[in-house]
Design an enzyme around this catalytic site. Sequence first.
Site, PDB file in Angstrom:
ATOM      1  NE  ARG A 170      -0.977   0.562   4.852  1.00 30.28           N
ATOM      2  CZ  ARG A 170      -1.803   1.032   5.755  1.00 30.28           C
ATOM      3  NH1 ARG A 170      -3.094   0.943   5.567  1.00 30.28           N
ATOM      4  NH2 ARG A 170      -1.349   1.615   6.851  1.00 30.28           N
ATOM      5  NE  ARG A 174      -0.056   9.709  -4.685  1.00 24.16           N
ATOM      6  CZ  ARG A 174      -0.030  10.165  -3.451  1.00 24.16           C
ATOM      7  NH1 ARG A 174       0.807  11.110  -3.102  1.00 24.16           N
ATOM      8  NH2 ARG A 174      -0.854   9.662  -2.539  1.00 24.16           N
ATOM      9  NE  ARG A 247       8.765  -4.346  15.894  1.00 29.02           N
ATOM     10  CZ  ARG A 247       9.971  -4.495  16.430  1.00 29.02           C
ATOM     11  NH1 ARG A 247      10.261  -5.607  17.089  1.00 29.02           N
ATOM     12  NH2 ARG A 247      10.886  -3.562  16.324  1.00 29.02           N
ATOM     13  NE  ARG A 278       6.039   8.165  13.114  1.00 30.06           N
ATOM     14  CZ  ARG A 278       4.785   8.160  12.675  1.00 30.06           C
ATOM     15  NH1 ARG A 278       4.519   8.578  11.456  1.00 30.06           N
ATOM     16  NH2 ARG A 278       3.786   7.739  13.438  1.00 30.06           N
ATOM     17  CD  GLU A 304       6.397   7.740  16.363  1.00 29.23           C
ATOM     18  OE1 GLU A 304       6.412   6.693  15.671  1.00 29.23           O
ATOM     19  OE2 GLU A 304       5.479   8.573  16.298  1.00 29.23           O
ATOM     20  CE1 TYR A 352      -1.181   0.233  11.893  1.00 32.46           C
ATOM     21  CE2 TYR A 352      -1.677   0.232   9.546  1.00 32.46           C
ATOM     22  CZ  TYR A 352      -1.192   0.865  10.670  1.00 32.46           C
ATOM     23  OH  TYR A 352      -0.734   2.159  10.582  1.00 32.46           O
ATOM     24  CG  ASP A 354      -5.586   3.140   7.974  1.00 34.29           C
ATOM     25  OD1 ASP A 354      -4.543   3.214   8.655  1.00 34.29           O
ATOM     26  OD2 ASP A 354      -5.583   2.949   6.742  1.00 34.29           O
TER      27      ASP A 354
END
Length: 371
Positions: A170, A174, A247, A278, A304, A352, A354
Amino acid sequence: MYDYLVVGAGLYGAVFAREATDAGKKVLVIDKRDHIAGNVYTEKVEGINVHKYGAHIFHTNNKKVWEYLNRFTEFNRFTNSPVANYKGELYSLPFNMYTFNKMWGVVTPEEAAAKIEEQKKEAGITEPRNLEEQAISLVGTDIYEKLIKGYTMKQWGRPCTELPSFIIKRLPVRLTFDNNYFNALYQGIPIGGYTKMVENMLEGIEIRLGVDYFGHKEELDGEATKVVYTGPIDAYYEYKLGTLEYRSVRFENEILDKPNFQGNAAVNYTDSDTPWTRIIEHKWFEFGKDEEGNELPKTVISREYSSEWKRGDEPYYPVNDEKNGKLYESYKEMADKEEKVIFGGRLGEYKYYDMDAVVAAALAKCEEQSW
């Protein structure tokens, strides 16, 4: 006393509790934490809405979910455009023409596509068997080596050759200059933070915080006709079939006496030497301003660190490999036989999700109820 006991005041629990209450049902919501909103919880620090459990950027193509949440909040126009930092070199994420130009000096989409195809052929990949091969077939070897390999290894604690290909399918790639990471019609951050949104959802509903469900299970179950459980499914069954793997993420937060640290909400550190994955600079989710539109003089950052989960840690990402998939299916068989208990959400369904999918799943489950 109650028609529904909702265990967990996160998004799934809040949506279910709101819908049940509006249908005339009596609902009690409990949470073991001392706050509502689960992992989307935001807290004010120096006037900034800090995403306590990691960055949450709402995005969806589901108009029904978007309109539903807009009953409880107004979203700002935040667009997710993260930056990748590889040893001081900065690249655009998602991978787009800015990325390809910086990496290879190409200027046209044709040149970029030809470069990716050339590197894919050199690697000899036809049917990707793992994440490494899938990534190279999508963006070529150079981008994989600099911007995917180290980051993914830190995030999952495993080499990319040992991870399934679907994890990266996913990933947006582009051949345009579109910097919007999410290909979603609706996107933004709730003005005033997620906590305020969930507070509005739970208005007028009885909530008890700091309550450990398993410490009072018999007594709490006895108070309600049905239970909506949004915690870990294996914990509900006392791990009797084994422990599902996740995780986890650890955060190091810092308040800095300056108005701008990195100039972007999210910067991913993609080399394997940098220990964190990040850095989030929370004020940029709301354009560096408070709700009155004032510039904020300080900033809050969160580094993180991804880690292997152990019991007692906060579970974040399910490890959706074959072994854990089979174990979850065994737990789900047990859960499906429960007449009184509804399992929902990221932990209850070991998925997982969204945020929009969590809301959609909760609304769908509510539609199944005979209210």
